[in-house]
Design a protein around this motif. Structure first.
Motif, PDB file in Angstrom:
ATOM      1  N   VAL A  46      -8.790   5.554  -2.991  1.00 54.05           N
ATOM      2  CA  VAL A  46      -8.089   4.268  -3.015  1.00 54.05           C
ATOM      3  C   VAL A  46      -8.121   3.733  -4.442  1.00 54.05           C
ATOM      4  O   VAL A  46      -9.123   3.853  -5.141  1.00 54.05           O
ATOM      5  CB  VAL A  46      -8.696   3.246  -2.017  1.00 54.05           C
ATOM      6  CG1 VAL A  46     -10.116   2.862  -2.390  1.00 54.05           C
ATOM      7  CG2 VAL A  46      -7.822   2.012  -1.884  1.00 54.05           C
ATOM      8  N   ALA A  47      -6.986   3.183  -4.869  1.00 52.96           N
ATOM      9  CA  ALA A  47      -6.890   2.568  -6.196  1.00 52.96           C
ATOM     10  C   ALA A  47      -6.117   1.264  -6.073  1.00 52.96           C
ATOM     11  O   ALA A  47      -5.133   1.189  -5.347  1.00 52.96           O
ATOM     12  CB  ALA A  47      -6.196   3.503  -7.173  1.00 52.96           C
TER      13      ALA A  47
ATOM     14  N   HIS B  96     -11.199   4.691  -6.928  1.00 51.61           N
ATOM     15  CA  HIS B  96     -12.240   5.502  -6.291  1.00 51.61           C
ATOM     16  C   HIS B  96     -11.641   6.855  -5.944  1.00 51.61           C
ATOM     17  O   HIS B  96     -10.566   6.929  -5.341  1.00 51.61           O
ATOM     18  CB  HIS B  96     -12.769   4.821  -5.018  1.00 51.61           C
ATOM     19  CG  HIS B  96     -13.388   3.493  -5.287  1.00 51.61           C
ATOM     20  ND1 HIS B  96     -14.690   3.360  -5.691  1.00 51.61           N
ATOM     21  CD2 HIS B  96     -12.867   2.243  -5.242  1.00 51.61           C
ATOM     22  CE1 HIS B  96     -14.960   2.077  -5.874  1.00 51.61           C
ATOM     23  NE2 HIS B  96     -13.864   1.376  -5.613  1.00 51.61           N
ATOM     24  N   ARG B  97     -12.357   7.910  -6.311  1.00 51.83           N
ATOM     25  CA  ARG B  97     -11.888   9.272  -6.081  1.00 51.83           C
ATOM     26  C   ARG B  97     -12.683   9.937  -4.962  1.00 51.83           C
ATOM     27  O   ARG B  97     -13.826   9.579  -4.721  1.00 51.83           O
ATOM     28  CB  ARG B  97     -12.047  10.108  -7.352  1.00 51.83           C
ATOM     29  CG  ARG B  97     -11.239   9.608  -8.506  1.00 51.83           C
ATOM     30  CD  ARG B  97     -11.464  10.506  -9.735  1.00 51.83           C
ATOM     31  NE  ARG B  97     -10.810   9.958 -10.897  1.00 51.83           N
ATOM     32  CZ  ARG B  97      -9.515  10.037 -11.151  1.00 51.83           C
ATOM     33  NH1 ARG B  97      -8.717  10.656 -10.301  1.00 51.83           N
ATOM     34  NH2 ARG B  97      -9.001   9.509 -12.237  1.00 51.83           N
TER      35      ARG B  97
ATOM     36  N   PHE C 229       0.862  -1.185   0.000  1.00 52.74           N
ATOM     37  CA  PHE C 229       0.000   0.000   0.000  1.00 52.74           C
ATOM     38  C   PHE C 229       0.896   1.233   0.000  1.00 52.74           C
ATOM     39  O   PHE C 229       1.720   1.406   0.897  1.00 52.74           O
ATOM     40  CB  PHE C 229      -0.887   0.001   1.249  1.00 52.74           C
ATOM     41  CG  PHE C 229      -1.997   1.014   1.208  1.00 52.74           C
ATOM     42  CD1 PHE C 229      -3.308   0.598   1.093  1.00 52.74           C
ATOM     43  CD2 PHE C 229      -1.737   2.375   1.301  1.00 52.74           C
ATOM     44  CE1 PHE C 229      -4.350   1.519   1.062  1.00 52.74           C
ATOM     45  CE2 PHE C 229      -2.761   3.308   1.269  1.00 52.74           C
ATOM     46  CZ  PHE C 229      -4.073   2.881   1.153  1.00 52.74           C
ATOM     47  N   LEU C 230       0.741   2.080  -1.006  1.00 56.85           N
ATOM     48  CA  LEU C 230       1.543   3.290  -1.143  1.00 56.85           C
ATOM     49  C   LEU C 230       0.686   4.509  -0.790  1.00 56.85           C
ATOM     50  O   LEU C 230      -0.328   4.768  -1.446  1.00 56.85           O
ATOM     51  CB  LEU C 230       2.070   3.419  -2.571  1.00 56.85           C
ATOM     52  CG  LEU C 230       2.930   2.251  -3.067  1.00 56.85           C
ATOM     53  CD1 LEU C 230       3.216   2.400  -4.554  1.00 56.85           C
ATOM     54  CD2 LEU C 230       4.216   2.171  -2.267  1.00 56.85           C
TER      55      LEU C 230
ATOM     56  N   ILE D 290      -1.856  -1.180  -3.937  1.00 63.91           N
ATOM     57  CA  ILE D 290      -2.931  -0.244  -3.615  1.00 63.91           C
ATOM     58  C   ILE D 290      -2.269   1.097  -3.333  1.00 63.91           C
ATOM     59  O   ILE D 290      -1.176   1.151  -2.766  1.00 63.91           O
ATOM     60  CB  ILE D 290      -3.732  -0.715  -2.375  1.00 63.91           C
ATOM     61  CG1 ILE D 290      -4.370  -2.080  -2.643  1.00 63.91           C
ATOM     62  CG2 ILE D 290      -4.797   0.313  -1.987  1.00 63.91           C
ATOM     63  CD1 ILE D 290      -5.044  -2.705  -1.426  1.00 63.91           C
ATOM     64  N   CYS D 291      -2.943   2.187  -3.722  1.00 62.20           N
ATOM     65  CA  CYS D 291      -2.414   3.514  -3.416  1.00 62.20           C
ATOM     66  C   CYS D 291      -3.546   4.462  -3.057  1.00 62.20           C
ATOM     67  O   CYS D 291      -4.710   4.191  -3.360  1.00 62.20           O
ATOM     68  CB  CYS D 291      -1.578   4.069  -4.563  1.00 62.20           C
ATOM     69  SG  CYS D 291      -2.493   4.510  -6.046  1.00 62.20           S
TER      70      CYS D 291
END
Length: 132
Positions: A51-52, A36-37, A8-9, A62-63
């Motif tokens: 989250v993407a 998701h924005r 996760f970044l 994931i970032c």
């Protein structure tokens, strides 16, 4: 059921999408899986990444863009380790990832590998690149 372990970044400069697209462009077999924005109702800046999920060469990441400003950022103590199959691939990744970043160890034979390099990219994420 096995637990999924995923890197996760957390980005703090609203540049998660820019970083994710940069990485996807560097590695084959890479894509955005889900994104998701933040909306106008927040809590993050509208349009930034809440989250993407994405893949780099089939490996999931994931970032997000953190709306909380933390006292920390990325550290070279934890880095992405990439086994490169060719010298051309190694040099291409090294050159692209180190552009506007920082070179910790230039490409060389350090005794534990025929060719190895370690860089911090322009987003602060660190990468160890090794020729198999």
């Amino acid at each position: 059921m096995e637990n999924q372990i995923t890197t996760f970044l957390t980005f703090q400069e609203n540049n998660a999408e820019q970083a994710m697209n940069f990485y996807i462009g560097l590695f084959d077999n890479s894509k955005i899986i889900d994104l998701h924005r933040y909306s106008s109702s927040g809590p993050g800046k509208e349009g930034t990444i809440m989250v993407a999920k994405f893949e780099l060469n089939g490996k999931q990441f994931i970032c997000s863009d953190s709306f909380v400003k933390h006292a920390w950022t990325f550290s070279p103590a934890i880095s992405m380790y990439v086994e490169c199959k060719t010298q051309e691939e190694l040099e291409r990744l090294f050159n692209n990832l180190s552009e506007n970043g920082e070179v910790y160890m230039p490409l060389d034979n350090y005794g534990f590998s025929q060719k190895f390099g370690w860089v911090g990219d322009k987003f602060g994420v660190t990468w160890q690149l090794n020729l198999q």
